[in-house]
Write an enzyme that holds these catalytic residues in place. Structure first.
Site: not given
Ligand code: IPM
Ligand code: MG
Length: 358
Positions: A142, A191, A223, A247, A251
C-alpha cells in the site's frame, strides 16, 4: 470525562451511519456523565468537492489534536475517474499514515440472533465464529512505490512491497497482546513460500513468540487461511497479518458473520488517539434510502470508548444495547429474515440509543 472526537462523515452512506453512531455515543455520555464533543472535519470525496484534495492539512491537524476519530466511509462512483493522487482512498491512506495508525483490529463475530444470516452451513456456524484480525495498516505494498511506465512499447505497472523488521515486530506484538487477552491462540498469515517480505515476517513472528509462551503461536499460508476461514472458522482466535492480506481476509471474515454492515474496526497507533470505522464501504447503491445498517458504525463507537477512552462499562453498555435490540427482532434490510421487524437506519439507531439507560 470530556472527550473531543473528530468526525469524518464521508461519502454516500457514510453520513447516514455516522449520524446514528453519534446519537448512540451522545446517549451513552449522558447516561454515564461524560461529555463528548463532536467536531466535523472533511476527508475523502467530500473534501475533494470542497477543497480539491482528499485530505486537507487542517483535517490531519484536527484529528491529531482530538482524543479520537470517527469515520463513516469514503469514495464512490463520483470519484472513480479522478487522478489517483486525489482519489478519496488516498485521503484515507494518508490519514492512517499521518496518524501512524499501524494496527487495525477487525473482529469477526457471529451474533447468535443472526446465525441464520451467515452463508456458511449451520453446523459450521454452530462451532462458533469469534476471532479478530490484526492487520498491519501503514506498510507493505500500500505504501511502496507505485508506477506505470512505458517499457518496450507497452505499459508496465510496478508496485513495491517492503517491510522492515521493526515494522513487523510492532504489529506482531499487537497480535500477541491481543491474543493474550482473548483465547491465547495467534495465527500469523503469510506467503513465505514465495515472498521475501513473508519470510522475514515469519522469522520475526517466531522470534517474538518466545516472549509470549502463554500464547499458542502458529503460521499459516494466506491461501490456506482464506480456505480455512470458510472451512472451519472456529479454529481461529487472533490472526496477525500484513496490510494487503489483512484487507482481503477481513472482507471474507466479515461476510461469514452474516453481514458486512455489522462489523466495526479500530485503527490504533502509539497514542490513545485512534480511528474507528465500520469495515464496509460507502455503499453507493443503497445510499440515501434510509436502509443502511448503522450497527457496524455504532459498534465502532463502542470500540472507541474501550480502546481510546478506557471506558469499559460504557463500551459494554453499547454492545448490550445492540444485542437487546436484535433480541427483540429488529433488523435492517441486510440482515432481515421472515418473522423479524424491518427497520431503517434512523430507527435502528434510535432503538439502540434508547436501550442505553436500561
Ligand atoms: C479497507 C478499505 C481500504 C483499504 C480502501 C478504501 C483503501 O478497503 O479499509 O479495508 O484497502 O484499506
Ligand atoms: Mg478493504
Amino acid at each position: 470525562m470530556r472527550k473531543t472526537i473528530a468526525v469524518i462523515e464521508g461519502d454516500y452512506s457514510g453520513p447516514e451511519v455516522v449520524r446514528e453512531a453519534v446519537k448512540v455515543m451522545k446517549k451513552t455520555a449522558e447516561v454515564f456523565g461524560h461529555e463528548f464533543v463532536f467536531k466535523k472535519v472533511l476527508m475523502g470525496g467530500e473534501a475533494i468537492d470542497a477543497t480539491g484534495v482528499p485530505l486537507p492539512k487542517e483535517t490531519l491537524e484536527e484529528c491529531l489534536a482530538s482524543d479520537s476519530v470517527l469515520l463513516g466511509a469514503v469514495g464512490g462512483p463520483k470519484y472513480n475517474d479522478v487522478p489517483k493522487e486525489v482519489r478519496p482512498e488516498r485521503g484515507l491512506l494518508a490519514l492512517r499514515a499521518g496518524m501512524e495508525l499501524f494496527a487495525n483490529l477487525r473482529p469477526a463475530r457471529v451474533f447468535p440472533q443472526l446465525a441464520a444470516a451467515s452463508p456458511l452451513k449451520p453446523e459450521i456456524v454452530a462451532e462458533g465464529i469469534d476471532f479478530v484480525i490484526v492487520r498491519e495498516l501503514v506498510g507493505g505494498v500500500y505504501f511502496g512505490r507505485h508506477e506505470t511506465a512505458v517499457v518496450g512499447g507497452q505499459r508496465q505497472a510496478t508496485d513495491i512491497m517492503s517491510y522492515s523488521e521493526s515494522e513487523i515486530e510492532r504489529i506482531v506484538r499487537v497480535g500477541f497482546e491481543t491474543a493474550r487477552v482473548r483465547g491465547k491462540k495467534l495465527t500469523s498469515v503469510d506467503k513465505s513460500n514465495v515472498l521475501d517480505c513473508s519470510r522475514l515476517w515469519t522469522d520475526v513472528f517466531h522470534r517474538v513468540a518466545k516472549e509470549y509462551p502463554d500464547v499458542e503461536a502458529r503460521d499459516m499460508l494466506v491461501d490456506n487461511c482464506a480456505m480455512q476461514i470458510v472451512r472451519r472458522p472456529s479454529q481461529f482466535d487472533t490472526i496477525v497479518t500484513e496490510n494487503l492480506f489483512g484487507d482481503i481476509l477481513s472482507d471474507e471474515a466479515s461476510m461469514i458473520t452474516g453481514s458486512i454492515g455489522l462489523i466495526p474496526s479500530a485503527s490504533l497507533g502509539r497514542t490513545s488517539c485512534g480511528m474507528y470505522e465500520p469495515i464496509h464501504g460507502s455503499a453507493p447503491d443503497i445510499a440515501g434510502k434510509g436502509i443502511v445498517n448503522p450497527i457496524g458504525t455504532i459498534l465502532s463507537g463502542a470500540m472507541m470508548m474501550k480502546y481510546s477512552f478506557a471506558m469499559q462499562e460504557e463500551s459494554a453498555a453499547v454492545e448490550t444495547a445492540v444485542n437487546a435490540v436484535l433480541d427483540e427482532g429488529y433488523r435492517t434490510a441486510d440482515i432481515f429474515s421472515e418473522g423479524c421487524k424491518k427497520v431503517g437506519t434512523t430507527e435502528m439507531g434510535e432503538l439502540i440509543a434508547a436501550k442505553i439507560n436500561e
